[in-house]
Design a protein around this motif. Structure first.
Motif, PDB file in Angstrom:
ATOM      1  N   CYS A 110      -4.455  -4.543   3.755  1.00  0.00           N
ATOM      2  CA  CYS A 110      -4.993  -5.865   3.444  1.00  0.00           C
ATOM      3  C   CYS A 110      -4.060  -6.637   2.515  1.00  0.00           C
ATOM      4  N   TYR A 111      -3.939  -7.930   2.795  1.00  0.00           N
ATOM      5  CA  TYR A 111      -3.034  -8.812   2.054  1.00  0.00           C
ATOM      6  C   TYR A 111      -3.803 -10.005   1.502  1.00  0.00           C
ATOM      7  N   GLY A 112      -3.396 -10.452   0.315  1.00  0.00           N
ATOM      8  CA  GLY A 112      -3.973 -11.650  -0.252  1.00  0.00           C
ATOM      9  C   GLY A 112      -3.431 -12.890   0.434  1.00  0.00           C
ATOM     10  N   LEU A 113      -4.041 -14.039   0.146  1.00  0.00           N
ATOM     11  CA  LEU A 113      -3.567 -15.288   0.732  1.00  0.00           C
ATOM     12  C   LEU A 113      -2.187 -15.668   0.227  1.00  0.00           C
ATOM     13  N   ASP A 114      -1.741 -15.002  -0.834  1.00  0.00           N
ATOM     14  CA  ASP A 114      -0.374 -15.210  -1.333  1.00  0.00           C
ATOM     15  C   ASP A 114       0.621 -14.247  -0.700  1.00  0.00           C
ATOM     16  N   GLY A 115       0.155 -13.439   0.263  1.00  0.00           N
ATOM     17  CA  GLY A 115       1.018 -12.492   0.963  1.00  0.00           C
ATOM     18  C   GLY A 115       1.160 -11.141   0.298  1.00  0.00           C
ATOM     19  N   SER A 116       0.626 -10.967  -0.900  1.00  0.00           N
ATOM     20  CA  SER A 116       0.781  -9.692  -1.596  1.00  0.00           C
ATOM     21  C   SER A 116      -0.080  -8.607  -0.945  1.00  0.00           C
ATOM     22  N   PRO A 132      -5.761   1.578   2.780  1.00  0.00           N
ATOM     23  CA  PRO A 132      -6.759   2.631   2.957  1.00  0.00           C
ATOM     24  C   PRO A 132      -6.176   3.924   3.526  1.00  0.00           C
ATOM     25  N   HIS A 133      -6.502   5.021   2.891  1.00  0.00           N
ATOM     26  CA  HIS A 133      -6.164   6.373   3.348  1.00  0.00           C
ATOM     27  C   HIS A 133      -4.654   6.603   3.466  1.00  0.00           C
ATOM     28  N   VAL A 134      -3.843   5.785   2.804  1.00  0.00           N
ATOM     29  CA  VAL A 134      -2.395   5.938   2.943  1.00  0.00           C
ATOM     30  C   VAL A 134      -1.911   7.277   2.381  1.00  0.00           C
ATOM     31  N   GLY A 135      -2.664   7.834   1.439  1.00  0.00           N
ATOM     32  CA  GLY A 135      -2.299   9.135   0.866  1.00  0.00           C
ATOM     33  C   GLY A 135      -3.077  10.290   1.449  1.00  0.00           C
ATOM     34  N   GLY A 136      -3.793  10.034   2.551  1.00  0.00           N
ATOM     35  CA  GLY A 136      -4.654  11.034   3.160  1.00  0.00           C
ATOM     36  C   GLY A 136      -6.095  10.542   3.106  1.00  0.00           C
ATOM     37  N   PRO A 137      -6.997  11.217   3.794  1.00  0.00           N
ATOM     38  CA  PRO A 137      -8.397  10.778   3.816  1.00  0.00           C
ATOM     39  C   PRO A 137      -8.957  10.574   2.410  1.00  0.00           C
ATOM     40  N   GLY A 138      -9.453   9.381   2.182  1.00  0.00           N
ATOM     41  CA  GLY A 138     -10.039   9.062   0.889  1.00  0.00           C
ATOM     42  C   GLY A 138      -9.038   8.730  -0.194  1.00  0.00           C
ATOM     43  N   GLN A 139      -7.751   8.845   0.085  1.00  0.00           N
ATOM     44  CA  GLN A 139      -6.712   8.564  -0.908  1.00  0.00           C
ATOM     45  C   GLN A 139      -6.034   7.239  -0.527  1.00  0.00           C
ATOM     46  N   ASN A 140      -6.312   6.203  -1.275  1.00  0.00           N
ATOM     47  CA  ASN A 140      -5.842   4.859  -0.909  1.00  0.00           C
ATOM     48  C   ASN A 140      -4.514   4.465  -1.543  1.00  0.00           C
ATOM     49  N   THR A 141      -3.883   5.404  -2.216  1.00  0.00           N
ATOM     50  CA  THR A 141      -2.543   5.171  -2.769  1.00  0.00           C
ATOM     51  C   THR A 141      -1.675   6.390  -2.486  1.00  0.00           C
ATOM     52  N   HIS A 142      -0.384   6.180  -2.598  1.00  0.00           N
ATOM     53  CA  HIS A 142       0.575   7.271  -2.478  1.00  0.00           C
ATOM     54  C   HIS A 142       1.764   6.929  -3.350  1.00  0.00           C
ATOM     55  N   ASP A 143       2.289   7.935  -4.056  1.00  0.00           N
ATOM     56  CA  ASP A 143       3.376   7.688  -5.000  1.00  0.00           C
ATOM     57  C   ASP A 143       4.597   7.064  -4.337  1.00  0.00           C
ATOM     58  N   GLU A 144       4.810   7.334  -3.060  1.00  0.00           N
ATOM     59  CA  GLU A 144       5.990   6.830  -2.380  1.00  0.00           C
ATOM     60  C   GLU A 144       5.761   5.484  -1.681  1.00  0.00           C
ATOM     61  N   VAL A 145       4.568   4.941  -1.809  1.00  0.00           N
ATOM     62  CA  VAL A 145       4.255   3.641  -1.192  1.00  0.00           C
ATOM     63  C   VAL A 145       4.010   2.632  -2.316  1.00  0.00           C
ATOM     64  N   ASP A 146       5.012   1.824  -2.586  1.00  0.00           N
ATOM     65  CA  ASP A 146       4.946   0.837  -3.668  1.00  0.00           C
ATOM     66  C   ASP A 146       4.445  -0.488  -3.091  1.00  0.00           C
ATOM     67  N   ILE A 147       3.174  -0.765  -3.332  1.00  0.00           N
ATOM     68  CA  ILE A 147       2.596  -1.960  -2.710  1.00  0.00           C
ATOM     69  C   ILE A 147       3.197  -3.243  -3.277  1.00  0.00           C
ATOM     70  N   THR A 148       3.796  -3.183  -4.437  1.00  0.00           N
ATOM     71  CA  THR A 148       4.399  -4.397  -5.008  1.00  0.00           C
ATOM     72  C   THR A 148       5.632  -4.837  -4.223  1.00  0.00           C
ATOM     73  N   LYS A 149       6.185  -3.939  -3.406  1.00  0.00           N
ATOM     74  CA  LYS A 149       7.381  -4.250  -2.628  1.00  0.00           C
ATOM     75  C   LYS A 149       7.076  -4.431  -1.143  1.00  0.00           C
ATOM     76  N   LEU A 150       5.806  -4.432  -0.775  1.00  0.00           N
ATOM     77  CA  LEU A 150       5.441  -4.461   0.632  1.00  0.00           C
ATOM     78  C   LEU A 150       4.545  -5.649   0.982  1.00  0.00           C
ATOM     79  N   GLY A 151       4.719  -6.741   0.263  1.00  0.00           N
ATOM     80  CA  GLY A 151       4.000  -7.950   0.632  1.00  0.00           C
ATOM     81  C   GLY A 151       4.538  -8.532   1.931  1.00  0.00           C
ATOM     82  N   LEU A 152       3.804  -9.464   2.495  1.00  0.00           N
ATOM     83  CA  LEU A 152       4.256 -10.111   3.720  1.00  0.00           C
ATOM     84  C   LEU A 152       5.557 -10.864   3.466  1.00  0.00           C
ATOM     85  N   PHE A 153       6.383 -10.933   4.481  1.00  0.00           N
ATOM     86  CA  PHE A 153       7.623 -11.704   4.364  1.00  0.00           C
ATOM     87  C   PHE A 153       7.272 -13.192   4.336  1.00  0.00           C
ATOM     88  N   ARG A 154       7.580 -13.831   3.206  1.00  0.00           N
ATOM     89  CA  ARG A 154       7.307 -15.257   3.064  1.00  0.00           C
ATOM     90  C   ARG A 154       8.460 -16.058   3.657  1.00  0.00           C
TER      91      ARG A 154
END
Length: 384
Positions: A111-117, A122-144
């Protein structure tokens, strides 16, 4: 270096110049080249702010195969993003919609905000785990995508290398500074499109000049004659035409549209029609304006998206609904009268002996100006 066409004859003085070679209207390879060096490297129009009027509104746009998404954020600002999820490249939004919460990918629900962030994974770290150390969401916003909204047209610079819109079009914006005020779309009757079997450039070339008015637009020419028009040509910037005898439309009760505020005397009977390179055509009059975005489909097909605007909102002036409808029908007739010309020129480009044509030094300056601009952009792309 691309040697497919020789452009020096196009760059010559108007008295000696030829137009762009036939291949620039018929060859898929050259269409692809222009996509990169002209349309993606400049500020091209892709849509209109009126299509996403409320916060959360989103509209997908296909621009020469590039999936884009226009979004109005909570502050009312318009942003443009690549319409693909950063996870597996899924298209995010298929149809115009209002985003209630976040832009949700239908594949894995990133899911992305209206600002593209990027907000949730969901479940990126496995079932029920919505984060993962190797997935930095601050660097994965939509390409503006770089964007700018002017006269309700949403412009984008796909390659990100053009100078700022306000710098590129500073002179035209200053020329029309008096019209820098709120404009209001005329409603459903004020929106139409034309599907035309022609290269997008021929639509620009035809729009630029008034030379054809007596033969192609006899109704318009009956009161706004060829001799009442003047050329507008700023080399490397924009070109078009103006008239000194703009006549306001009135209904059977002699009602007319309210004027834009604070206009100088030149606009009492003056109007101007300018091609904003590469693919946007604008018109300004004392009481209404319009914008046309040319959507290049391929080298021989173009869709013209036409919108009409006024100085007062449609909802506040229901008594003018009939006049708005009549004005839309008038303009639609004028634009439809050009179809046989641009389609005929497109078919003419199949004539192998045609050398790009010659220009009237007195009448074709605006069109020649556009040809030189296109040729310069292509040559710059070939040199890079």
């Amino acid at each position: 270096m691309n040697q497919m066409t020789q452009l020096a004859p196009v760059m010559a003085d108007i008295a000696r110049a030829n137009g762009l070679p036939n291949a620039h209207y018929t060859d898929p390879a050259l269409f692809a080249e222009e996509k990169r060096s002209v349309l993606f490297a400049s500020w091209s129009g892709i849509g209109f702010g009126k299509d996403i009027p409320e916060a959360g509104d989103a509209k997908p746009v296909d621009f020469l195969g590039m999936p884009l998404l226009m979004v109005r954020d909570r502050s009312g600002a318009i942003g443009v993003f690549q319409n693909t999820c950063r996870h597996r490249g899924m298209i995010l939004v298929e149809e115009p919609t209002r985003i209630r919460g976040a832009i949700r990918c239908p594949y894995h629900s990133w899911c992305y905000g209206l600002d593209g962030s990027l907000r949730t994974t969901p479940h990126v770290g496995g079932p029920g785990q919505n984060t993962h150390d190797e997935v930095d969401i601050t660097k994965l916003g939509l390409f503006r995508i770089r964007s700018f909204v002017w006269r309700d047209v949403v412009f984008v610079n796909i390659d990100g290398q053009a100078a700022a819109f306000e710098e590129v079009h500073a002179e035209l914006m200053a020329r029309w500074a008096e019209f820098e005020q709120l404009i209001f779309h005329g409603g459903e009757s004020s929106s139409f499109k034309l599907e035309v079997r022609t290269n997008w450039k021929l639509a620009v070339e035809n729009y630029c000049e008034s030379y054809h008015l007596p033969w192609v637009h006899p109704g318009l020419n009956s009161y706004s004659r060829l001799e009442d028009h003047y050329n507008i040509e700023r080399e490397g910037l924009y070109s078009g035409q103006g008239t000194r005898v703009y006549r306001q439309l009135r209904d059977e009760n002699d009602a007319r549209f309210p004027d834009f505020k604070g206009l100088s005397a030149q606009w009492n009977e003056g109007a101007e029609y300018v091609a904003v390179y590469p693919n946007v055509l604008l018109g300004v009059q004392r009481d209404h304006a319009y914008a046309i975005v040319l959507q290049p489909v391929d080298q021989e097909n173009t869709v013209e998206h036409i919108e009409l605007y006024y100085a007062t909102p449609e909802k506040q002036t229901p008594e003018l609904d009939g006049l708005r409808g009549a004005n839309a029908r008038l303009w639609k007739t004028v634009f439809e009268e050009d179809i046989f010309v641009v389609e005929g020129m497109q078919r003419g480009r199949r004539g192998e002996l045609f050398d790009g044509g010659r220009f009237s030094p007195a009448m074709d300056g605006p069109t020649h100006n556009f040809h030189k601009w296109v040729a310069a952009r292509i040559e710059a792309g070939r040199a890079s």
